[in-house]
Design an enzyme around this catalytic site. Sequence first.
Site, PDB file in Angstrom:
ATOM      1  N   ASP A  82     -37.769  61.832 -86.127  1.00  0.00           N
ATOM      2  CA  ASP A  82     -38.486  62.543 -87.187  1.00  0.00           C
ATOM      3  C   ASP A  82     -37.746  63.753 -87.315  1.00  0.00           C
ATOM      4  O   ASP A  82     -36.592  63.549 -87.342  1.00  0.00           O
ATOM      5  CB  ASP A  82     -39.733  63.016 -86.210  1.00  0.00           C
ATOM      6  CG  ASP A  82     -39.452  63.876 -85.047  1.00  0.00           C
ATOM      7  OD1 ASP A  82     -38.360  63.910 -84.690  1.00  0.00           O
ATOM      8  OD2 ASP A  82     -40.442  64.412 -84.386  1.00  0.00           O
TER       9      ASP A  82
ATOM     10  N   LYS B 137     -40.484  54.827 -88.177  1.00  0.00           N
ATOM     11  CA  LYS B 137     -40.735  56.106 -87.118  1.00  0.00           C
ATOM     12  C   LYS B 137     -41.934  55.513 -86.382  1.00  0.00           C
ATOM     13  O   LYS B 137     -41.853  55.672 -85.229  1.00  0.00           O
ATOM     14  CB  LYS B 137     -40.750  57.269 -87.895  1.00  0.00           C
ATOM     15  CG  LYS B 137     -40.889  58.421 -86.870  1.00  0.00           C
ATOM     16  CD  LYS B 137     -41.239  59.456 -87.751  1.00  0.00           C
ATOM     17  CE  LYS B 137     -42.891  59.645 -87.699  1.00  0.00           C
ATOM     18  NZ  LYS B 137     -43.405  61.040 -88.323  1.00  0.00           N
TER      19      LYS B 137
END
Length: 319
Positions: free
Chosen positions: A208, A190
């Site tokens: 996320d 991420k």
Amino acid sequence: MGSKDGTDSAAKPKSKPKPKSEASPQPKVKPGAKPKPDSNSRPKPNTSAKPNTNKPKAKPKAGAKPESHLAMVRRARRINRELAELYPYAHPELDFRNAFELLVATVLSAQTTDLRVNQTTPALFAAYPTPEDMAAAVPEEMEEIIRPTGFFRAKTKSLLGLSAALRDNFDGEVPGRLEDLVTLPGVGRKTANVVLGNAFGVPGITVDTHFGRLVRRWKWTDQEDPVKVEAEVAEIFPKSEWTMLSHRVVFHGRRICHARKPACGACPIAPLCPSYGEGETDPEKARKLLKYEMGGRPGQRLSPPPDYPGAPAPALGAG
């Protein structure tokens, strides 16, 4: 609903026959052929009324035919186009001036808001502007600076580790490859995709909590694992869309499609959402749930882009 023509004729009184002068001529029908419906009896479309494009579609009934993969892809791409019109100013909501600052800010953003990170990083980067400076920091002093972001001891350890790795392994420069970024302490896919997409222009999907929640609500995937979510969503969109798609989805999740009480009644893409109705559907009540610039309040960045329509966020301790 009433029955079709002819099914209840026995129950109705017969109407008086029309005089021959008023009766319509009956077309000849060949034996065995189905008669064509009278064009004068067909309902004409109301071309003057504009369709209500904002009216959400009803949820499919139980036992209804499931949406095909192709239909889902078309709907997903249309949602992306709608979000692009809704948020033409979508951007990363972390303040940064270079790849190193974005990398550090993204690591700090775990388990806290971007606003709190943005309020904390000015003092952090003033004290440690380069990886070399940060790698030489006294841990206790750094902990005090980043304390407002939470989990400050673990985050200090990660920042010291990644700064030392940048200094020792990458000549003090943030690498522009995912396989190199994920070797840094505290950096996963991420964080790597955030840095690649926004500091290097390398397309990437950032999964996320907001992104994962929305793409499951929209039935783009049913996966829970972020890596699997990333892979499945990546197959739906061209690579050139990945970075901006991530920003748009996260923007929508933070402003309208909230986790606990989404503002369904104020959502511009409600007609495309298979989960419409999970939140507040009354338009007036839904509008009160809107956040940030959509609700007339400041965003998360202290230094937002010039085209951002909302007000800058306040500095730490200012209001």
